[in-house]
Motif scaffolding. Structure first.
Motif, PDB file in Angstrom:
ATOM      1  N   LEU A  89       0.868  -1.181   0.000  1.00 28.72           N
ATOM      2  CA  LEU A  89       0.000   0.000   0.000  1.00 28.72           C
ATOM      3  C   LEU A  89       0.907   1.236   0.000  1.00 28.72           C
ATOM      4  O   LEU A  89       2.119   1.115  -0.043  1.00 28.72           O
ATOM      5  N   TYR A  90       0.294   2.416   0.058  1.00 20.84           N
ATOM      6  CA  TYR A  90       1.079   3.634  -0.118  1.00 20.84           C
ATOM      7  C   TYR A  90       1.495   4.224   1.222  1.00 20.84           C
ATOM      8  O   TYR A  90       0.660   4.602   2.029  1.00 20.84           O
ATOM      9  N   ASP A  91       2.813   4.280   1.430  1.00 17.93           N
ATOM     10  CA  ASP A  91       3.368   4.787   2.676  1.00 17.93           C
ATOM     11  C   ASP A  91       2.944   6.227   2.959  1.00 17.93           C
ATOM     12  O   ASP A  91       2.791   6.610   4.107  1.00 17.93           O
ATOM     13  N   ASP A  92       2.795   7.008   1.901  1.00 18.14           N
ATOM     14  CA  ASP A  92       2.523   8.433   2.113  1.00 18.14           C
ATOM     15  C   ASP A  92       1.028   8.745   2.071  1.00 18.14           C
ATOM     16  O   ASP A  92       0.640   9.897   1.974  1.00 18.14           O
ATOM     17  N   LEU A  93       0.206   7.698   2.123  1.00 14.75           N
ATOM     18  CA  LEU A  93      -1.229   7.905   2.270  1.00 14.75           C
ATOM     19  C   LEU A  93      -1.644   7.415   3.657  1.00 14.75           C
ATOM     20  O   LEU A  93      -1.023   6.498   4.199  1.00 14.75           O
ATOM     21  N   SER A  94      -2.685   8.032   4.203  1.00 20.20           N
ATOM     22  CA  SER A  94      -3.122   7.629   5.535  1.00 20.20           C
ATOM     23  C   SER A  94      -3.864   6.305   5.449  1.00 20.20           C
ATOM     24  O   SER A  94      -4.171   5.816   4.359  1.00 20.20           O
ATOM     25  N   VAL A  95      -4.137   5.723   6.611  1.00 23.93           N
ATOM     26  CA  VAL A  95      -4.871   4.465   6.691  1.00 23.93           C
ATOM     27  C   VAL A  95      -6.193   4.574   5.928  1.00 23.93           C
ATOM     28  O   VAL A  95      -6.509   3.753   5.067  1.00 23.93           O
ATOM     29  N   LEU A  96      -6.925   5.638   6.231  1.00 23.54           N
ATOM     30  CA  LEU A  96      -8.240   5.810   5.600  1.00 23.54           C
ATOM     31  C   LEU A  96      -8.108   6.051   4.093  1.00 23.54           C
ATOM     32  O   LEU A  96      -8.868   5.492   3.294  1.00 23.54           O
ATOM     33  N   ALA A 131      -6.122   8.531  10.488  1.00 26.36           N
ATOM     34  CA  ALA A 131      -5.419   9.655   9.867  1.00 26.36           C
ATOM     35  C   ALA A 131      -3.913   9.440   9.820  1.00 26.36           C
ATOM     36  O   ALA A 131      -3.183  10.244   9.258  1.00 26.36           O
ATOM     37  N   GLN A 132      -3.448   8.323  10.414  1.00 32.56           N
ATOM     38  CA  GLN A 132      -1.997   8.105  10.453  1.00 32.56           C
ATOM     39  C   GLN A 132      -1.493   7.631   9.089  1.00 32.56           C
ATOM     40  O   GLN A 132      -2.137   6.820   8.421  1.00 32.56           O
ATOM     41  N   LEU A 133      -0.332   8.130   8.672  1.00 33.20           N
ATOM     42  CA  LEU A 133       0.243   7.696   7.401  1.00 33.20           C
ATOM     43  C   LEU A 133       0.683   6.234   7.525  1.00 33.20           C
ATOM     44  O   LEU A 133       1.266   5.831   8.530  1.00 33.20           O
ATOM     45  N   ALA A 134       0.415   5.467   6.480  1.00 35.35           N
ATOM     46  CA  ALA A 134       0.714   4.038   6.533  1.00 35.35           C
ATOM     47  C   ALA A 134       2.194   3.781   6.806  1.00 35.35           C
ATOM     48  O   ALA A 134       2.556   2.832   7.489  1.00 35.35           O
ATOM     49  N   GLY A 135       3.052   4.661   6.276  1.00 37.52           N
ATOM     50  CA  GLY A 135       4.488   4.475   6.444  1.00 37.52           C
ATOM     51  C   GLY A 135       4.937   4.592   7.892  1.00 37.52           C
ATOM     52  O   GLY A 135       6.009   4.110   8.254  1.00 37.52           O
ATOM     53  N   THR A 136       4.108   5.219   8.739  1.00 34.03           N
ATOM     54  CA  THR A 136       4.511   5.390  10.132  1.00 34.03           C
ATOM     55  C   THR A 136       3.890   4.346  11.046  1.00 34.03           C
ATOM     56  O   THR A 136       4.115   4.363  12.244  1.00 34.03           O
ATOM     57  N   LEU A 137       3.124   3.410  10.481  1.00 35.55           N
ATOM     58  CA  LEU A 137       2.546   2.348  11.304  1.00 35.55           C
ATOM     59  C   LEU A 137       3.633   1.355  11.709  1.00 35.55           C
ATOM     60  O   LEU A 137       4.654   1.230  11.034  1.00 35.55           O
ATOM     61  N   SER A 138       3.389   0.615  12.792  1.00 38.13           N
ATOM     62  CA  SER A 138       4.328  -0.438  13.166  1.00 38.13           C
ATOM     63  C   SER A 138       4.154  -1.599  12.195  1.00 38.13           C
ATOM     64  O   SER A 138       3.167  -1.671  11.457  1.00 38.13           O
ATOM     65  N   GLY A 139       5.119  -2.512  12.213  1.00 39.30           N
ATOM     66  CA  GLY A 139       5.086  -3.630  11.269  1.00 39.30           C
ATOM     67  C   GLY A 139       3.790  -4.409  11.299  1.00 39.30           C
ATOM     68  O   GLY A 139       3.193  -4.704  10.263  1.00 39.30           O
TER      69      GLY A 139
ATOM     70  N   GLU B 194       5.780   3.471  -8.579  1.00 36.24           N
ATOM     71  CA  GLU B 194       4.953   2.409  -8.008  1.00 36.24           C
ATOM     72  C   GLU B 194       5.678   1.069  -8.108  1.00 36.24           C
ATOM     73  O   GLU B 194       5.581   0.234  -7.223  1.00 36.24           O
ATOM     74  N   ARG B 195       6.388   0.900  -9.227  1.00 28.53           N
ATOM     75  CA  ARG B 195       7.116  -0.348  -9.399  1.00 28.53           C
ATOM     76  C   ARG B 195       8.216  -0.458  -8.358  1.00 28.53           C
ATOM     77  O   ARG B 195       8.373  -1.467  -7.679  1.00 28.53           O
ATOM     78  N   GLU B 196       8.969   0.669  -8.203  1.00 26.87           N
ATOM     79  CA  GLU B 196      10.111   0.648  -7.287  1.00 26.87           C
ATOM     80  C   GLU B 196       9.677   0.449  -5.843  1.00 26.87           C
ATOM     81  O   GLU B 196      10.353  -0.215  -5.069  1.00 26.87           O
ATOM     82  N   ARG B 197       8.565   1.038  -5.487  1.00 27.29           N
ATOM     83  CA  ARG B 197       8.134   0.948  -4.084  1.00 27.29           C
ATOM     84  C   ARG B 197       7.324  -0.299  -3.813  1.00 27.29           C
ATOM     85  O   ARG B 197       6.876  -0.517  -2.694  1.00 27.29           O
ATOM     86  N   GLY B 198       7.071  -1.099  -4.840  1.00 29.52           N
ATOM     87  CA  GLY B 198       6.355  -2.356  -4.628  1.00 29.52           C
ATOM     88  C   GLY B 198       4.849  -2.203  -4.683  1.00 29.52           C
ATOM     89  O   GLY B 198       4.123  -3.164  -4.446  1.00 29.52           O
ATOM     90  N   ASN B 199       4.347  -0.980  -4.982  1.00 25.52           N
ATOM     91  CA  ASN B 199       2.894  -0.779  -5.025  1.00 25.52           C
ATOM     92  C   ASN B 199       2.271  -1.446  -6.244  1.00 25.52           C
ATOM     93  O   ASN B 199       1.108  -1.815  -6.239  1.00 25.52           O
TER      94      ASN B 199
END
Ligand SMILES: Nc1ncnc2c1ncn2[C@@H]1O[C@H](COP(=O)(O)OP(=O)(O)OP(=O)(O)O)[C@@H](O)[C@H]1O
Ligand SMILES: [Mg+2]
Lengths: 307, 363
Positions: A89-96, A131-139, B194-199
């Protein structure tokens, strides 16, 4: 839907000289959880990618949900969910935002979209992190988000590639409860794992080694068919016992658990318990030996040993 | 082909916007690149050299000699910043870098004029700087203004095509150059990222179609393209007095087709590149020939035929003609149709290629 969710015949995939999946023929009944086990690099992810239509098989064929994966992968993609091994999923997008994106990409009707997302958020314990960004979630939180995202559109078939590798035991339990809920609703799940307790929960298992199917069946049947006698040896000098038994041709494999040793003995050795006791007595090593019932790790070790 | 679903296209487009909003660097590029390049080209890379420090020694001191000096100052090429009493002093001031130009009008200035035997005056130049030298070379071709239609005094004669060199001409062209760089760059990394980040592995397992993905990836950048050209033209009109003679509607409509064609060029790159770095390299490989051959740097007519044919394939070549036509010559889009349809063709060809090239597969 037919009773078979996944059917492969001689499925093979090569990458140059490497044969990642080798002549795999497999049936997964619909409405079950099927576990894929095997050492690193044995071809689990590659198999899943072929079943999703992302990789072309070098040889063989696969039918998934009664669709020929080769000829019509797009028909399949509406009906499956694939949780990749790496977070995708996208690290720079929030959970929602991530969940909304997935809902829109799957064209969930606007009316039910919000409600479904809310249900997944509560179900996976993410309701307070929208509202938390996915990239900042724990594993583990990330894996829960990924599972929420791929099961959002209630796919008939879910591929989960090591979905719980970073999840704590309590959450793993809840996670599996959720998988069983899905199965009750008629979904089919194919899951890869390196956890034996998870393997034990599956309806059926396939063990791969070097791309080849080396064992398959229900966990219980695999345990019963284990071609070895399992002993447990307790000793204050467990390391010494280990060294002694390692030299014994009757012993196939051992694992030390603190002061205990888990010992696999060849099935053709009569009275394995006495055999090992005698061997230790000869060496004047103090130890208690008893036969125990095998576990899935024993099955795994036996199946993937021949390489 | 599957039916296009607005929801899915919108999902991709909105997601792209969110990436942009959170990515400070790329977001900064939206305004930063046009701002920087317009100011750079407008002021710094301005071929009209201005405000050279100068001193004047007028030993003739007649009304004609004073007029000559005044005209020289009026061109703004020179600023008289120091006074001197002799030619020798001018030379010394140039040597010590107090001034870079010295004008010396000898006592026999009027006699020379009467005999019509130039030079009447001398210009001392710090010719260690070739740019100053070439700028001031114009001053050595002065004639006297005596109302009889002689060559006008102190007009700095630009060495090349004067129109091409002026900022008025550069700014509309800059719209094209800047968009060629930024638009291609944005979409070139759009899929590779997207490819590089695995999305991508997740994305291609969803029902989204290639065309939906391509359209979704373009939409936000069309808006951004409009923001950029508006910014460039705003700077051009306010800072550099660029006259917009044609209609703004024509300008924006022409720009829209151009933006679409460059965005799809980026998409095509994105389907070919394996890493973002490769995408950058390909972007620059596509940018340089466009910059050099489109007629922005060098006059199109002066290029050899094969180079001209090649340049016809570039979106920038056509846009430069459109924008110069509309902005500077009050042409309408209908008049520019010979450059509109090639852009439309480029867009359609490139988006088809990108859509076909993009496979929902990993191998
Ligand atoms: N794109 C590829 N190119 C070359 N080799 C590949 C590629 N993908 C996988 N392989 C190789 O194929 C084999 C199987 O890889 P795969 O990822 O399927 O293993 P896995 O069972 O999922 O392992 P793990 O438990 O570590 O996830 C490995 O030897 C791997 O190096
Ligand atoms: Mg794997």
């Amino acid at each position: 839907m037919s009773a078979i969710a996944i059917h492969t015949e001689h499925l093979t995939r090569r990458f140059g000289a490497v044969t990642a999946v080798d002549d795999l023929s497999l049936d997964v009944p619909a409405g079950t959880i099927h576990g894929f086990l095997g050492p690193n690099g044995c071809g689990k992810s590659t198999t899943i990618r072929m079943l999703c239509g992302l990789l072309r098989p070098t040889a063989g064929s696969a039918r998934v949900l009664d669709v020929d994966v080769q000829s019509d992968p797009e028909a399949l993609k509406r009906r499956i969910g694939y949780m990749t091994q790496k977070f995708s999923l996208y690290d720079d997008l929030s959970v929602l935002e991530n969940l909304t994106f997935m809902a829109e990409v799957h064209s969930l009707p606007r009316a039910t979209r919000q409600q479904r997302i809310m249900r997944q958020l509560t179900r996976f314990g993410l309701a307070r992190r929208t509202a938390q960004l996915a990239g900042t979630l724990s594993g583990g939180q990330r894996q829960r988000l990924a599972l929420a995202a791929v099961s959002l559109h209630a796919p008939d078939l879910l591929f989960l590639d090591e979905p719980t590798s970073a999840v704590d035991p309590q959450s793993r339990r809840e996670f599996w409860d959720f998988l069983f809920e899905l199965v009750d609703e008629g979904h089919t799940i194919l899951v890869t794992t390196h956890f034996m307790d998870e393997a034990e929960r599956c309806h059926g298992l396939t063990i791969l080694d070097h791309g080849r199917l080396v064992a398959s069946g229900e966990p219980r049947a695999l345990l019963e068919a284990l071609p070895a006698t399992v002993l447990e040896v307790s000793s204050p000098v467990a390391r010494r016992v280990h060294d002694l038994l390692a030299a014994d041709p009757a012993v196939i494999d051992m694992a030390q658990l603190g002061t205990r040793l888990h010992v696999l003995v060849r099935p053709d050795v009569p009275a394995a318990e006495q055999h090992v006791s005698a061997r230790l007595l000869e060496a004047a090593v103090e130890a208690q030996v008893r036969q125990v019932s095998p576990n899935l790790e024993d099955v795994f070790v036996m199946a993937t040993r021949g390489s | 082909m599957a039916r296009l679903t607005f929801t899915r296209i919108w999902a991709i487009g909105r997601k792209e916007f969110m990436h942009l909003r959170r990515d400070r660097l790329t977001g900064g590029m939206v305004a930063g690149i046009p701002l920087m390049l317009t100011l750079l080209f407008g002021y710094a890379i301005n071929n009209d050299v201005r405000h050279l420090r100068a001193a004047v020694v007028d030993e003739a001191s007649t009304s004609a000699s004073r007029a000559l000096v005044q005209d020289a100052v009026a061109t703004q090429v020179l600023d008289v910043v120091a006074s001197a009493r002799s030619a020798r002093e001018l030379e010394r001031m140039i040597a010590t870098n107090v001034i870079s130009v010295g004008i010396y009008i000898p006592p026999d200035f009027e006699q020379h004029r009467a005999r019509r035997s130039p030079p009447y005056a001398q210009v001392f130049v710090d010719d260690s700087d070739p740019i100053v030298l070439s700028a001031v070379r114009g001053l050595t071709t002065l004639g006297a203004t005596d109302g009889r239609g002689e060559q006008s005094m102190m007009a700095l004669r630009p060495l090349y095509n004067p129109e091409r060199r002026s900022v008025v001409f550069i700014v509309p062209g800059l719209c094209g150059v800047i968009l060629t760089l930024t638009m291609v760059l944005f979409t070139a990394i759009a899929i590779v990222r997207e490819r590089e980040r695995g999305n991508l592995e997740l994305l291609i397992t969803t029902p989204i179609s290639s065309l939906e993905l391509m359209i979704g990836k373009i939409i936000p950048y069309v808006l951004i393209g409009y923001v950029q050209i508006s910014l460039i033209m705003l700077l051009g009109v306010t800072l550099f007095d660029v006259p917009v003679r044609g209609s703004w509607w024509d300008f924006y409509a022409g720009a829209g087709i151009f933006v679409l064609s460059t965005l799809t060029l980026g998409l095509l790159i994105s389907t070919a590149a394996q890493t973002q770095f490769q995408a950058f390299q390909m972007t620059f490989m596509s940018f340089l020939p466009q910059m050099l051959l489109s007629g922005f740097m060098f006059p199109f007519e002066g290029m050899p035929r094969p180079a001209q044919w090649l340049a016809e394939l570039f979106p920038l070549t056509h846009f430069l003609r459109i924008v110069r036509g509309v902005v500077l010559r009050d042409a309408s889009l209908v008049m520019m149709r010979d450059d509109i349809w090639p852009l439309a063709v480029i867009f359609l060809v490139l988006i088809s290629l990108a859509t076909l090239r993009f496979r929902k597969r990993l191998d």
